[in-house]
Design a protein around this motif. Structure first.
Motif, PDB file in Angstrom:
ATOM      1  N   LYS A 140      40.796  91.893  55.894  1.00 43.90           N
ATOM      2  CA  LYS A 140      40.613  93.194  55.118  1.00 43.90           C
ATOM      3  C   LYS A 140      40.635  92.858  53.514  1.00 43.90           C
ATOM      4  CE  LYS A 140      44.972  93.177  53.770  1.00 43.90           C
ATOM      5  NZ  LYS A 140      45.278  92.972  52.230  1.00 43.90           N
ATOM      6  N   THR A 174      42.116  94.349  60.312  1.00 40.51           N
ATOM      7  CA  THR A 174      43.006  95.293  60.356  1.00 40.51           C
ATOM      8  C   THR A 174      43.887  95.431  61.689  1.00 40.51           C
ATOM      9  OG1 THR A 174      41.124  96.495  61.494  1.00 40.51           O
ATOM     10  CG2 THR A 174      41.732  96.796  58.796  1.00 40.51           C
ATOM     11  N   ASP A 220      42.366 103.012  57.499  1.00 38.63           N
ATOM     12  CA  ASP A 220      41.796 102.715  58.702  1.00 38.63           C
ATOM     13  C   ASP A 220      42.217 103.311  59.996  1.00 38.63           C
ATOM     14  OD1 ASP A 220      40.064 100.667  60.679  1.00 38.63           O
ATOM     15  OD2 ASP A 220      41.978 100.122  61.071  1.00 38.63           O
ATOM     16  N   GLN A 264      33.980  98.886  62.660  1.00 36.63           N
ATOM     17  CA  GLN A 264      34.920  99.534  62.355  1.00 36.63           C
ATOM     18  C   GLN A 264      35.674  99.390  61.091  1.00 36.63           C
ATOM     19  OE1 GLN A 264      35.558 102.544  63.700  1.00 36.63           O
ATOM     20  NE2 GLN A 264      33.999 101.914  65.373  1.00 36.63           N
ATOM     21  N   GLY A 265      35.791  97.793  60.857  1.00 41.57           N
ATOM     22  CA  GLY A 265      36.364  97.316  59.762  1.00 41.57           C
ATOM     23  C   GLY A 265      35.322  97.662  58.316  1.00 41.57           C
ATOM     24  N   SER A 288      35.748 101.629  57.225  1.00 47.43           N
ATOM     25  CA  SER A 288      37.089 101.797  56.788  1.00 47.43           C
ATOM     26  C   SER A 288      37.080 101.213  55.509  1.00 47.43           C
ATOM     27  CB  SER A 288      38.393 101.266  57.640  1.00 47.43           C
ATOM     28  OG  SER A 288      38.437 101.883  58.682  1.00 47.43           O
TER      29      SER A 288
END
Length: 480
Positions: A140, A167, A259, A378-379, A382
């Protein structure tokens, strides 16, 4: 000035103190033992980036049955050799220590790659690895810009690769239990969420021209970045605080909490609007990113307030220095603790925690991206919440405390936005910052589209990407 009601403040203090205590009692390490039943065939892995997180990667991947750390790579030759020596002492074999990651991508035997390089390298290294047929674990924030994150998702889809974001809080069982609780509607209507990172960071030294150590291939270290002259005393780590290579504290640490909040609330996309207020205050140095910042996101009826402080600060609340809070009509969740509306502890969430690194390897072995706990899409989403906040800041203008207060009042946002701002002003005054001389930046309040370019504002859209230094150029979607 809006003030928190006395009873509300008392309940918050009590609630957060209890949450902090429960968190300490119930902490479960992410470094749990990998499942010994995992297949033990040879699985060559490469680690790119050999400092703080890279050392963790080498340890964690090296202890998964069947995985062998075959390469460690860093433009700093000394760091690569040091990590290779560490692996040799711990595992009994010595990985190849190299400076140029492209040697890894050319090696057909390497199955997976993990990226712990500086932020500006994350996207390009991940895409190059996927193009060479390897699955990727990337730290991240997964990208340095919104465009890079989008391209990473496109690459994973188009090339059929497994790509996990670092994450790791998504592999914690208590967090998954909170998600289930919220999906069942048990917290009621959640209108506000907070993320909080308070931690003192001093000056990184005066701006100037500094030499590059002889053990570092600066061309490879820069890669896609453009700032060829080192303008800060320390090359390593302090790149976080320069836009060319980093994303400030939002991207460095707060990404973990935003996140979690986005996952827990089931939020997708970049929101409806974003607004940053903050600055780099308290000293003058070579850094560019804010050391004090609040970012307000709106998602229809829900508000997220991201907050970071880098000057000396007390905790957000008594015994609660940082974390996340969800405010619902049926109670509150702070960290992994649930409280009723009166502030009484109801329960502490628990659940089985999975090793985030092992989760990636298992998905790479099976070829099933749905097994990932933090799939790249998803990473990216966020990480993008950090990017849009920073874009608002970079398009902002300095303003006095009264001007900012009036602007917040006119914006008709959640009342806690004003409360958070007033607390920020008090915090800065405690650090002897004269806001009439060192003025905060009132970011541009940006409206976000659901389709096409993210922003209505054309100047904001100009900042969703970046210029690249050949040959370190982000591939177009057509060239993936």
């Amino acid at each position: 000035m809006i003030r928190v009601p006395t009873r509300r403040k008392f309940l918050e203090e009590t609630m957060l103190a209890t949450a902090a205590a429960c968190a300490l009692q119930g902490q479960t390490s992410l470094a749990v033992e990998a499942d010994q039943s995992t297949a033990t065939d040879d699985w060559p892995h490469a680690v790119i980036g050999c400092r703080i997180r890279g050392r963790v990667h080498a340890q964690e991947f090296g202890r998964i049955p069947g995985v062998r750390v075959a390469y460690v790579c860093d433009p700093d030759r000394d760091l690569a050799e040091e990590l290779a020596t560490q692996v040799e002492k711990e595992k009994g074999y010595r990985p190849q220590a190299i400076q140029d990651m492209r040697r890894i991508f050319d090696d057909k035997s390497i199955k997976t790659v993990s990226i712990a390089a500086p932020n500006h390298w994350h996207a390009l290294a991940a895409i190059w690895a996927m193009q060479s047929g390897k699955d990727v674990y990337v730290e991240k924030p997964v990208s340095n810009t919104i465009e890079e994150g989008e391209r990473m998702v496109q690459a994973a889809r188009k090339l059929g690769r497994i790509c996990q974001a670092g994450t790791q809080n998504r592999s914690v069982g208590a967090h998954a239990a909170i998600v289930d609780y919220l999906r069942a509607g048990k917290l009621g209507e959640v209108s506000l969420a907070r993320t909080i990172i308070y931690g003192k960071r001093g000056s990184i030294g005066p701006r100037g021209t500094y030499p590059i150590p002889s053990n570092i291939d600066h061309n490879l270290w820069l890669g896609p970045a453009s700032q060829q002259v080192l303008t800060r005393p320390q090359l390593h780590y302090d790149w976080h605080w320069v836009w060319d290579t980093g994303n400030g504290e939002l991207g460095n640490n707060n990404i973990h909490y935003v996140d979690l909040v986005r996952w827990m609330l089931g939020l997708n996309g970049y929101g409806d609007s974003v607004w940053s207020i903050g600055g780099r205050l308290g000293y003058e140095d070579a850094g560019e990113t804010p050391n004090t910042q609040m970012v307000v996101h709106t998602f229809e009826k829900q508000t997220i307030i991201q907050e970071v402080r880098g000057l000396k600060s007390g905790p957000f609340s008594e015994k609660f220095k940082g974390g996340w809070i969800l405010y619902g009509t049926e109670g509150f969740i702070a960290g992994t603790s649930l409280f009723d509306p009166s502030g009484n502890l109801v329960q502490t969430f628990k659940g089985p925690t999975e090793n985030h690194f092992a989760n990636f390897i298992e998905a790479a072995r099976s070829g099933r991206s749905e097994e990932l706990n933090a799939e790249i899409a998803q990473g990216h989403q966020s990480t993008a919440l950090c990017h849009v906040g920073n874009i608002s800041h970079r398009l902002g203008e300095t303003a006095g405390p009264g001007e900012i207060e009036q602007a917040i009042d006119r914006a008709m946002l959640h009342p806690e936005v004003m409360t958070t701002y007033m607390k920020m002003v008090s915090h800065l005054k405690e650090n002897e910052v004269d806001l009439d001389k060192q003025r905060l930046t009132l970011g541009r309040r940006l409206q976000i589209r659901r389709e096409q370019a993210p922003f209505v504002d054309s100047m904001a859209n100009a900042l969703i990407g970046r210029e690249y230094r050949a040959p370190f150029v982000l591939p177009s979607d057509a060239n993936l």
